[in-house]
Design an enzyme around this catalytic site. Structure first.
Site, PDB file in Angstrom:
ATOM      1  CB  THR A 138      -0.906   0.015   1.239  1.00  0.00           C
ATOM      2  OG1 THR A 138      -0.129  -0.458   2.343  1.00  0.00           O
ATOM      3  CG2 THR A 138      -2.099  -0.877   1.054  1.00  0.00           C
ATOM      4  CG  PHE A 167      -3.905   4.562   7.657  1.00  0.00           C
ATOM      5  CD1 PHE A 167      -2.847   3.802   7.175  1.00  0.00           C
ATOM      6  CD2 PHE A 167      -3.892   5.935   7.425  1.00  0.00           C
ATOM      7  CE1 PHE A 167      -1.787   4.398   6.488  1.00  0.00           C
ATOM      8  CE2 PHE A 167      -2.840   6.542   6.733  1.00  0.00           C
ATOM      9  CZ  PHE A 167      -1.790   5.763   6.262  1.00  0.00           C
ATOM     10  CB  CYS A 190      -3.155   0.701   9.221  1.00  0.00           C
ATOM     11  SG  CYS A 190      -1.518   0.360   8.605  1.00  0.00           S
TER      12      CYS A 190
HETATM   13  C1  HEM Z   1      -4.317  -2.968   8.527  1.00  0.00           C
HETATM   14  C2  HEM Z   1      -4.126   0.461   5.111  1.00  0.00           C
HETATM   15  C3  HEM Z   1       0.740   0.570   5.528  1.00  0.00           C
HETATM   16  C4  HEM Z   1       0.547  -3.257   8.484  1.00  0.00           C
HETATM   17  C5  HEM Z   1      -4.672  -2.031   7.588  1.00  0.00           C
HETATM   18  C6  HEM Z   1      -6.034  -1.682   7.246  1.00  0.00           C
HETATM   19  C7  HEM Z   1      -5.980  -0.730   6.282  1.00  0.00           C
HETATM   20  C8  HEM Z   1      -4.585  -0.460   6.022  1.00  0.00           C
HETATM   21  C9  HEM Z   1      -7.165  -0.069   5.582  1.00  0.00           C
HETATM   22  C10 HEM Z   1      -7.307  -2.291   7.840  1.00  0.00           C
HETATM   23  C11 HEM Z   1      -7.789  -3.439   6.995  1.00  0.00           C
HETATM   24  C12 HEM Z   1      -9.100  -4.041   7.446  1.00  0.00           C
HETATM   25  O1  HEM Z   1      -9.817  -3.479   8.261  1.00  0.00           O
HETATM   26  O2  HEM Z   1      -9.409  -5.124   6.932  1.00  0.00           O
HETATM   27  C13 HEM Z   1      -2.784   0.781   4.939  1.00  0.00           C
HETATM   28  C14 HEM Z   1      -2.308   1.826   4.063  1.00  0.00           C
HETATM   29  C15 HEM Z   1      -0.938   1.863   4.192  1.00  0.00           C
HETATM   30  C16 HEM Z   1      -0.563   0.835   5.138  1.00  0.00           C
HETATM   31  C17 HEM Z   1      -3.185   2.684   3.170  1.00  0.00           C
HETATM   32  C18 HEM Z   1       0.082   2.744   3.526  1.00  0.00           C
HETATM   33  C19 HEM Z   1      -0.186   3.848   2.915  1.00  0.00           C
HETATM   34  C20 HEM Z   1       1.108  -0.427   6.397  1.00  0.00           C
HETATM   35  C21 HEM Z   1       2.474  -0.692   6.830  1.00  0.00           C
HETATM   36  C22 HEM Z   1       2.416  -1.784   7.662  1.00  0.00           C
HETATM   37  C23 HEM Z   1       1.014  -2.190   7.756  1.00  0.00           C
HETATM   38  C24 HEM Z   1       3.695   0.115   6.413  1.00  0.00           C
HETATM   39  C25 HEM Z   1       3.523  -2.464   8.411  1.00  0.00           C
HETATM   40  C26 HEM Z   1       4.673  -1.938   8.698  1.00  0.00           C
HETATM   41  C27 HEM Z   1      -0.793  -3.508   8.711  1.00  0.00           C
HETATM   42  C28 HEM Z   1      -1.259  -4.592   9.571  1.00  0.00           C
HETATM   43  C29 HEM Z   1      -2.658  -4.495   9.600  1.00  0.00           C
HETATM   44  C30 HEM Z   1      -3.018  -3.369   8.751  1.00  0.00           C
HETATM   45  C31 HEM Z   1      -0.383  -5.623  10.282  1.00  0.00           C
HETATM   46  C32 HEM Z   1      -3.610  -5.364  10.389  1.00  0.00           C
HETATM   47  C33 HEM Z   1      -3.851  -4.688  11.729  1.00  0.00           C
HETATM   48  C34 HEM Z   1      -4.752  -5.479  12.662  1.00  0.00           C
HETATM   49  O3  HEM Z   1      -5.825  -5.897  12.234  1.00  0.00           O
HETATM   50  O4  HEM Z   1      -4.370  -5.619  13.817  1.00  0.00           O
HETATM   51  N1  HEM Z   1      -3.806  -1.263   6.830  1.00  0.00           N
HETATM   52  N2  HEM Z   1      -1.706   0.207   5.554  1.00  0.00           N
HETATM   53  N3  HEM Z   1       0.269  -1.338   6.975  1.00  0.00           N
HETATM   54  N4  HEM Z   1      -1.870  -2.805   8.238  1.00  0.00           N
HETATM   55 FE1  HEM Z   1      -1.771  -1.245   6.986  1.00  0.00          FE
END
Ligand code: HEM
Length: 459
Positions: free
Chosen positions: A271, A396, A403
C-alpha cells in the site's frame, strides 16, 4: 425495509454483475451502484448477502457503534491460507490477534518508528542513486521502483534482512508470488459455482506461491535464530521471537510468527508503494502543488541529507500524502460486521453479515467534501483539520483493527517524497499519459513511466 440492489438470478445470484462489470476498479463499481441504488445496496454472492454502505452518514452509524467490528470478508478469508491468524487476516475474536496486537504495538510507537529512520534512509538512497545513474533519458516504471523501495524497507527495518531489489533486474521473487496470490484471492469469490476445483493449474500456482512466501518467511526466522544473541538487533522480528504478551504472559507460536512475517512483508510494502506512486503522479499533473512542495523541501533541507527531525517540518508533504490517500486509498475497502442483529440506515442487518465500506466512495462523499474530485492538499492544512468530520477519511481502516503500520508508512513516504523533490526534476515519459489503475486488492497506477533529471547529486 429490504436493502435495494440488482435482482439476483437463481443459483448465480448477482455473480454475473460482478464478473461482467465494465468498471476499472471495485471503487468505480461501487460508485456506480451507489448512484443507482442509494447509500446502501446489496449483492447476492455465493448465496451470501454482501452489503455495501460507503456514504459518510452510514459509515458513521457503524463506526460510532461498538456493536460493529472488522469482518474478514471473502478475499481476506481466501488469504488466510497465507496469513492465517496473523494480524491482518485474524478473526476479531481469535486469541492470537489480541496476543500479537499487544505484543507488537510497542514496535510501532513513536520511539520505535524513529529508530527505523536510518534504515529507511539507506534504502531511499539506493533508489535516488539508481535514478541518478539512469540519467534523464531512461524510462522509470514508478510503481515498480516504489515496490522495490517499500519491500526492501520493511524487510530491513522489521527483519534486518536485505532483499537488494535495486541491485537486480527483476523484482524479488516474493513480489511476483504475492501479486499472483492477491489477484487469485480476489478472483476466487467471483467464480461460478463448481469452477474452482477445475482450475487445476491456477490452484497449483496459488499453492506454490503461498509455499514460496512461507519459505521466505521461514528462512528469515532460521537465519535470525542462528545468530548469536549479541548480534541480534532489537527489531520487530526479535519482538516476535522473544517478547511475551503483557496481558497473558504468552509468546507467539512458531506457526503464528510465520503468518506474521508473511503479513508484514505484504501489508508493510504494497500500500505504501501505491501511495508514493499516486503521489508522484499527482505532483506531475499539479504544477502549483509541485512548486509549493519543492519550496517546502528546499527551505527545510537545502542540500542536506534529511534527518529525522526534518520530517516534522515537512508538513506540506504530509498534506499531499493525506490528500493522495483520500483520492487513491490504496487499500480501497474494509468490511465491518455487527455482533448482534441491528439496523443500518433503517434496514435490518443480521449478526455476522458483512458490510463493505468502499473508501473511494466515502472519500468523495459530497455531503462532506467540497469539489470532491479536486486534489487539494490544503484540506489537510493544520488549521482546517477540524473541518473534516470523524469517519470521513479512513484510508487506514477503523478502530482496534486499524492499520498498525500507519506511522511507519507516513514516515517512510514523507522521507522518500522529500528526497525525490530535493534531488530530481521529474517529467512524464509520455506527456500524453492518462492514468489507469491496476487492482490486486490494493491499487496502483498502471504503466506510469517517468524521467528524472538530477537537480542535486546524492550527498
Ligand atoms: C491494517 C491500510 C501501511 C501493516 C490495515 C487496514 C488498512 C490499512 C485499511 C485495515 C484493513 C481491514 O480493516 O481489513 C494501509 C495503508 C498503508 C498501510 C493505506 C500505507 C499507505 C502499512 C504498513 C504496515 C502495515 C507500512 C507495516 C509496517 C498492517 C497490519 C494491519 C493493517 C499488520 C492489520 C492490523 C490489525 O488488524 O491488527 N492497513 N496500511 N500497513 N496494516 Fe496497513
Amino acid at each position: 425495509q429490504n436493502i435495494p440492489g440488482p435482482k439476483p438470478l437463481p443459483l448465480l445470484g448477482n455473480l454475473l454483475e460482478l464478473i461482467r462489470a465494465p468498471h476499472e476498479t471495485s471503487g468505480d463499481f461501487a460508485e456506480d451502484y451507489h448512484r443507482r441504488y442509494g447509500g446502501v445496496f446489496s449483492l447476492d454472492v455465493g448465496g451470501k448477502r454482501m452489503i455495501f454502505a460507503s456514504h459518510h452518514a452510514l459509515v458513521t452509524e457503524m463506526c460510532s457503534d461498538p456493536l460493529w467490528s472488522k469482518a474478514v470478508h471473502d478475499p481476506l478469508e481466501q488469504l488466510r491460507d497465507l496469513g492465517g491468524d496473523g494480524l491482518f487476516t485474524a478473526y476479531d475474536d481469535e486469541p492470537n490477534w489480541g496476543r500479537a496486537h499487544r505484543l507488537l504495538m510497542p514496535a510501532f510507537g513513536t520511539a520505535a518508528i524513529r529508530d527505523y529512520f536510518p534504515q529507511m534512509l539507506d534504502i531511499a538512497e539506493q533508489m535516488m542513486l539508481r535514478w541518478e545513474r539512469f540519467g534523464p533519458d531512461h524510462d522509470i516504471d514508478v510503481a515498480e521502483d516504489m515496490t522495490r523501495l517499500t519491500l526492501d524497507t520493511i524487510a530491513l527495518c522489521a527483519f534486518d534482512v536485505r532483499f537488494n531489489s535495486f541491485y537486480s533486474e527483476q523484482p524479488h521473487p516474493f513480489v511476483g508470488a504475492m501479486v499472483r496470490a492477491l489477484v487469485e484471492a480476489g478472483a476466487r469469490g467471483e467464480r461460478l459455482p463448481g469452477v474452482q476445483p477445475l482450475l487445476v493449474g491456477t490452484n497449483r500456482q496459488y499453492r506454490a506461491d503461498i509455499t514460496l512466501m512461507h519459505r521466505i518467511a521461514d528462512d528469515i526466522v532460521t537465519a535470525r535464530i542462528a545468530k548469536p544473541p549479541a548480534e541480534r538487533p532489537d527489531d520487530l522480528l526479535e519482538r516476535m521471537l522473544t517478547a511475551s504478551d503483557p496481558l497473558t504472559g504468552e509468546r507467539l507460536s512458531e506457526q503464528n510468527i510465520r503468518y506474521q512475517l508473511a503479513t508484514f512483508l505484504i501489508a508493510g510494502h504494497e500500500t505504501t508503494s501505491g501511495l508514493l506512486s499516486f503521489a508522484v503522479h499527482r505532483l506531475l499533473t499539479q504544477p502549483t502543488v509541485l512548486a509549493r512542495a519543492r519550496l517546502c523541501v528546499d527551505q527545510v533541507l537545502g542540500d542536506r541529507t534529511p534527518a529525522f527531525e526534518d520530517l516534522a517540518k515537512l508538513g506540506f508533504l504530509g498534506q499531499i500524502l493525506r490528500e493522495t490517500l483520500r483520492l487513491h486509498p490504496t487499500a480501497p475497502a474494509f468490511a465491518l460486521t455487527p455482533s448482534e442483529p441491528t439496523t443500518l440506515g433503517g434496514h435490518p442487518v443480521a449478526a455476522g453479515e458483512h458490510v463493505l465500506v468502499m473508501l473511494p466512495v466515502l472519500h468523495r462523499d459530497p455531503a462532506v467534501w467540497t469539489d470532491p474530485d479536486t486534489f487539494d492538499p490544503d484540506r489537510f492544512a493544520p488549521e482546517r483539520m477540524g473541518e473534516i468530520p470523524e469517519y470521513a477519511w479512513m484510508p487506514f481502516g477503523h478502530g482496534a483493527r486499524a492499520c498498525i503500520g500507519r506511522p511507519f508508512a507516513l514516515q517512510e513516504a514523507t522521507l522518500v517524497l522529500a528526497m525525490i523533490l530535493q534531488r530530481f526534476d521529474l517529467s512524464l515519459a509520455d506527456p500524453g499519459y492518462r492514468m489507469t489503475v491496476s487492482e490486486t486488492l490494493t491499487l496502483k497506477p498502471k504503466d506510469l513511466l517517468i524521467r528524472t533529471a538530477t537537480r542535486r547529486p546524492a550527498a
